[in-house]
Structure formats: structure tokens, C-alpha cells
Design an enzyme around this catalytic site. Structure first.
Site, PDB file in Angstrom:
ATOM      1  N   ARG A  27       0.842  -1.193   0.000  1.00  0.00           N
ATOM      2  CA  ARG A  27       0.000   0.000   0.000  1.00  0.00           C
ATOM      3  C   ARG A  27       0.880   1.248   0.000  1.00  0.00           C
ATOM      4  O   ARG A  27       2.001   1.232   0.509  1.00  0.00           O
ATOM      5  CB  ARG A  27      -0.922   0.004   1.221  1.00  0.00           C
ATOM      6  CG  ARG A  27      -1.880  -1.186   1.249  1.00  0.00           C
ATOM      7  CD  ARG A  27      -2.718  -1.204   2.519  1.00  0.00           C
ATOM      8  NE  ARG A  27      -3.668  -2.320   2.514  1.00  0.00           N
ATOM      9  CZ  ARG A  27      -3.396  -3.531   2.976  1.00  0.00           C
ATOM     10  NH1 ARG A  27      -2.194  -3.795   3.478  1.00  0.00           N
ATOM     11  NH2 ARG A  27      -4.300  -4.496   2.922  1.00  0.00           N
ATOM     12  N   LYS A  43      -2.204  -2.645   7.856  1.00  0.00           N
ATOM     13  CA  LYS A  43      -3.643  -2.451   8.000  1.00  0.00           C
ATOM     14  C   LYS A  43      -4.248  -3.443   8.985  1.00  0.00           C
ATOM     15  O   LYS A  43      -5.140  -3.114   9.757  1.00  0.00           O
ATOM     16  CB  LYS A  43      -4.314  -2.582   6.635  1.00  0.00           C
ATOM     17  CG  LYS A  43      -5.787  -2.205   6.618  1.00  0.00           C
ATOM     18  CD  LYS A  43      -6.326  -2.208   5.203  1.00  0.00           C
ATOM     19  CE  LYS A  43      -7.785  -1.772   5.172  1.00  0.00           C
ATOM     20  NZ  LYS A  43      -8.319  -1.756   3.801  1.00  0.00           N
ATOM     21  N   HIS A  75      -2.226   2.827  -5.461  1.00  0.00           N
ATOM     22  CA  HIS A  75      -2.845   1.601  -4.960  1.00  0.00           C
ATOM     23  C   HIS A  75      -3.188   0.639  -6.098  1.00  0.00           C
ATOM     24  O   HIS A  75      -3.296  -0.574  -5.896  1.00  0.00           O
ATOM     25  CB  HIS A  75      -4.115   1.958  -4.184  1.00  0.00           C
ATOM     26  CG  HIS A  75      -4.605   0.878  -3.277  1.00  0.00           C
ATOM     27  ND1 HIS A  75      -4.226   0.775  -1.966  1.00  0.00           N
ATOM     28  CD2 HIS A  75      -5.453  -0.161  -3.512  1.00  0.00           C
ATOM     29  CE1 HIS A  75      -4.817  -0.276  -1.413  1.00  0.00           C
ATOM     30  NE2 HIS A  75      -5.568  -0.857  -2.332  1.00  0.00           N
ATOM     31  N   ARG A 130      -1.461  -2.794  -6.847  1.00  0.00           N
ATOM     32  CA  ARG A 130      -1.859  -4.028  -6.173  1.00  0.00           C
ATOM     33  C   ARG A 130      -2.822  -4.824  -7.060  1.00  0.00           C
ATOM     34  O   ARG A 130      -2.722  -6.052  -7.167  1.00  0.00           O
ATOM     35  CB  ARG A 130      -2.513  -3.700  -4.827  1.00  0.00           C
ATOM     36  CG  ARG A 130      -1.523  -3.153  -3.806  1.00  0.00           C
ATOM     37  CD  ARG A 130      -2.195  -2.550  -2.582  1.00  0.00           C
ATOM     38  NE  ARG A 130      -3.039  -3.474  -1.859  1.00  0.00           N
ATOM     39  CZ  ARG A 130      -2.602  -4.389  -0.999  1.00  0.00           C
ATOM     40  NH1 ARG A 130      -1.293  -4.521  -0.774  1.00  0.00           N
ATOM     41  NH2 ARG A 130      -3.442  -5.166  -0.346  1.00  0.00           N
ATOM     42  N   HIS A 175      -3.689  -9.789   2.632  1.00  0.00           N
ATOM     43  CA  HIS A 175      -5.122  -9.882   2.876  1.00  0.00           C
ATOM     44  C   HIS A 175      -5.387 -10.908   3.965  1.00  0.00           C
ATOM     45  O   HIS A 175      -4.560 -11.776   4.232  1.00  0.00           O
ATOM     46  CB  HIS A 175      -5.863 -10.302   1.602  1.00  0.00           C
ATOM     47  CG  HIS A 175      -5.979  -9.184   0.612  1.00  0.00           C
ATOM     48  ND1 HIS A 175      -6.352  -9.398  -0.705  1.00  0.00           N
ATOM     49  CD2 HIS A 175      -5.780  -7.846   0.729  1.00  0.00           C
ATOM     50  CE1 HIS A 175      -6.361  -8.240  -1.338  1.00  0.00           C
ATOM     51  NE2 HIS A 175      -6.027  -7.289  -0.498  1.00  0.00           N
ATOM     52  N   TYR A 183      -2.026 -15.757   9.779  1.00  0.00           N
ATOM     53  CA  TYR A 183      -0.900 -16.395   9.115  1.00  0.00           C
ATOM     54  C   TYR A 183       0.436 -15.993   9.709  1.00  0.00           C
ATOM     55  O   TYR A 183       0.562 -15.012  10.436  1.00  0.00           O
ATOM     56  CB  TYR A 183      -0.909 -16.066   7.620  1.00  0.00           C
ATOM     57  CG  TYR A 183      -0.874 -14.595   7.287  1.00  0.00           C
ATOM     58  CD1 TYR A 183       0.295 -13.851   7.435  1.00  0.00           C
ATOM     59  CD2 TYR A 183      -2.013 -13.955   6.801  1.00  0.00           C
ATOM     60  CE1 TYR A 183       0.332 -12.504   7.112  1.00  0.00           C
ATOM     61  CE2 TYR A 183      -1.978 -12.596   6.477  1.00  0.00           C
ATOM     62  CZ  TYR A 183      -0.808 -11.888   6.632  1.00  0.00           C
ATOM     63  OH  TYR A 183      -0.765 -10.562   6.317  1.00  0.00           O
TER      64      TYR A 183
END
Length: 390
Positions: free
Chosen positions: A239, A264, A326, A329, A352, A361
């Protein structure tokens, strides 16, 4: 009005009304309250200086007899005639101005990044301080706060006005907790209703067929910082805010380790660096001017580059509305899916959650596969040059 209607015998023999409170009135507000428990208490009903009905307790019967209760009632009446309030209003605690509250509150926010704090302070100073900065927190009302916020909304800052309201609300909440005000007027402003809303639009992104023409146009620009930042954004799929706050301390050879506090989802993220990305960082190191940031602000090395630097570059070269920082991405994701890379690897690289990657994760998960994927993308992206600096 009849006065002194009770006798000692009335008071002595009085019983409660079947377990309910009973009042025996003597005049001028004095009455004997017979409690459900059987106890008896002298009370006086009166109106205070604001005209509100109040009750004063004189004391228990028979410790205080009828004559003494009347004497105390008359003393109360004299005080009321002199304008004295039997229940003085609590003293108002000292307050502080909105500007002082802003400074004290944000100074205590050690749980956020300096960049976020700077944005909040700048937004409050620009848009609220001119009207509210000198006001005591206790005097700020919903109407005065809305008067300060409306010009932002009228100027089309429909997203930013919501942030400023939120930041103001945090300051006012702090003020309530510290006794500087009694309520938070910002909490009664429903931002969904109070402010206008623009249609939600996705971030503009190039089609795969448009990527190389875009890079050819970008190559005509001098290798200024925003150009290099745009290229590194393309090579990492991160980002824009993550990239502009990138520090040299986060670069570990061919890995960029982004701390969770800047992500994020508040999770550490490892970004493999292709050979092209490493060459670009080597060039930026020569230009770093000793700053901790890879892409420092043009005016001072103590701050990162402007959040709109890359977007302004894209606009200037003729791609306004067609591409954003952005958007890289989406370009990366589209290219990787078209080339049949594993969906989980793609989603992991995009940081994500619960999309292709199911659940929480490990930041290093699929690192080998993601390294190969980003290198293949970099080779395709800059296939006409040995590095991304040409």
C-alpha cells in the site's frame, strides 16, 4: 393555608399507611414522614431559587420534637426569603481550552505512529482550532462543533471530515474522563447522516495491456523520488502508506520487514525484494541524505514523503482517473492470476486476511513461492531493461 395543624399526640400515634409512606402536614411545607418501617422523620418541602421542588430533611422524630421542627422550618423559610439556596450548586471544576486538550491528549498517545499523530494534529489545527481552539472544553456544544465541521463537508472533504470529527471526539472523551467537561458533544453527531457521502469508487488501475505504455511514459521523467517510489510500489504490491513510511531499518538484504504497527491488519509482513527492487533501493540509499526514511520528505528528512506524491506524479503524466498508486496491487494480482500463480500466495503477498489465505498467518509463510512470483513479475514489468532504473 393552615399552619401548625399537628399536635404532639398526632405525631406520637401516627402509623404508616399499610406499609406505605404516610405524610402528616403541619403547614409551610413542614410534614412528618411516617416510613414503611415505622420510623418517623421531619421534612420540609420547598422550591429553590430556580423554582424547582426540593425537600430538606430536618431530622428524626421524637429526637426532634414538634416545636423544634417548626423552629427549624421557619429558619429554612427565612433563608429562602434571603435568596439562599439550601442545596448550593456544585462548584464547576476548572476547564482547559480545546487547543490545550488536543496537545495533552495526543502527547499521551504512545500507542500510535508519529505519522498518524501528526496527521491528526494537523487536521485538528487546520479545521477546528480556528473556531474552537480558544474555547473551554466545557463550553463546546454540538452546534459549535458542527459549525466548525460543516465547511469541510461543503468543500467536498466528505471522508476527511469524518476523521476530524473522530479525532475531536477522542479529545473530548479524554476531557470528560479528566473532569474538564461533562459530556462529549461529538458523540451525538451521527457522521453517516450529518455529512454528505460520495459514491464509493475502487482505486483506478491499469489494464494489463496498458502497463508497459505507462512505464514507457514514466521513463521519460527524471529519476526523481516520486518516480522511484512509483516503481517500487509496482515491484512490491504494498500500500502507498506502507511504502512512503518505509525505513532503512526495515530492509534486511532481500527482505523488507514491515512491522505490524504499520500494517492495515496490525500483523508483521515480509516482502521479498526482487533484483530490480534491490537495485532501486541501492539508488535511493545514495540519495538518502542520512534520513531514516527510504523516501524522505522534500523539506525535512525527519518525515516521510507526502501521501499524495505518487498520485500527483500519475496525474501529471496524463493518467488521472486511470491509475493510482494503490492500483499496482490490482495490476499485480491480475497478472499473477492470469499467469496461474497460487491464489494463497497472491493473497499472502497482498497481506489480505481470510481471502485466499484462511485465518491468521505467519509473516514468512509462502516466502519462497512469493519471492519467485515477485521476481517473475518484475522481469515481466521491466522486460526491456536489466533493472527498473532505466
Amino acid at each position: 393555608m393552615a399552619i401548625n395543624t399537628l399536635t404532639d399526640n398526632d405525631c406520637r400515634k401516627a402509623l404508616s399507611n399499610n406499609g406505605k409512606l404516610r405524610k402528616l402536614f403541619d403547614g409551610h411545607g413542614l410534614f412528618l414522614a411516617v416510613l414503611p418501617s415505622g420510623g418517623k422523620v421531619w421534612r420540609v418541602a420547598y422550591r429553590n431559587t430556580d423554582g424547582k421542588q426540593q425537600t430538606a430533611v430536618i431530622g428524626p422524630y421524637p429526637l426532634i420534637g414538634l416545636k423544634e421542627a417548626r423552629d427549624r422550618r421557619d429558619a429554612i423559610r427565612l433563608k429562602l426569603l434571603d435568596g439562599e439556596d439550601l442545596k448550593p450548586k456544585p462548584k464547576v471544576k476548572p476547564s482547559i481550552t480545546f487547543d490545550v486538550a488536543i496537545a495533552e491528549y495526543w502527547a499521551g498517545r504512545t500507542d500510535i505512529s508519529e505519522g498518524y499523530k501528526a496527521n491528526a494534529l494537523r487536521g485538528l489545527a487546520m479545521h477546528l482550532s480556528p473556531k474552537l481552539g480558544g474555547m473551554l472544553l466545557r463550553d463546546i456544544t454540538r452546534d459549535s462543533l458542527m459549525d466548525a465541521l460543516r465547511p469541510m463537508d461543503a468543500a467536498g472533504l466528505s471522508v476527511y471530515v469524518r476523521r476530524v470529527r473522530m479525532w475531536a471526539s477522542q479529545v473530548l472523551d479524554w476531557g470528560v474522563q479528566h473532569g474538564h467537561c461533562d459530556e462529549n458533544p461529538a458523540s451525538s453527531i451521527n457522521a453517516k447522516v450529518a455529512f454528505s457521502r460520495k459514491p464509493r469508487e475502487g482505486f483506478a488501475a491499469l489494464a494489463i495491456s496498458e502497463v508497459h505504455p505507462f512505464l514507457e511514459r514514466l521513463a521519460l521523467e527524471d529519476e526523481i523520488q516520486s518516480v522511484l517510489a512509483c516503481k517500487l510500489l509496482a515491484l512490491t504490491w504494498t500500500r502507498t502508506d506502507e511504502l512512503r513510511r518505509m525505513t532503512w531499518a526495515e530492509v534486511e538484504g532481500d527482505i523488507w520487514r514491515i512491522p505490524g504497527k504499520r500494517m492495515k491488519k496490525n500483523r508483521e509482513h515480509l516482502v521479498p525484494l526482487s533484483t530490480q527492487a534491490q537495485a532501486l533501493l541501492k539508488e535511493m540509499k545514495l540519495r538518502s541524505r542520512g534520513s531514516a526514511y527510504v523516501f524522505p520528505n522534500d523539506r525535512t528528512g525527519n518525515r516521510p514523503m507526502s501521501e499524495n506524491s505518487i498520485l500527483y506524479l500519475i496525474h501529471r503524466i496524463g493518467y488521472k482517473g486511470r491509475m493510482t498508486g494503490h492500483g499496482w496491487r490490482k495490476v499485480g494480482s491480475t497478472w499473477a492470476n492470469e499467469h496461474e500463480f497460487n491464489t494463497d500466495h497472491i493473497e499472502m503477498q497482498l497481506a489480505h486476511k481470510d481471502g485466499g489465505v484462511r485465518g491468521v498467518y505467519n509473516s514468512a509463510e509462502y516466502l519462497k513461492q512469493r519471492r519467485a512470483m515477485l521476481q517473475a513479475f518484475a522481469d515481466w514489468l521491466f522486460k526491456h531493461s536489466s533493472t527498473c532504473l532505466a
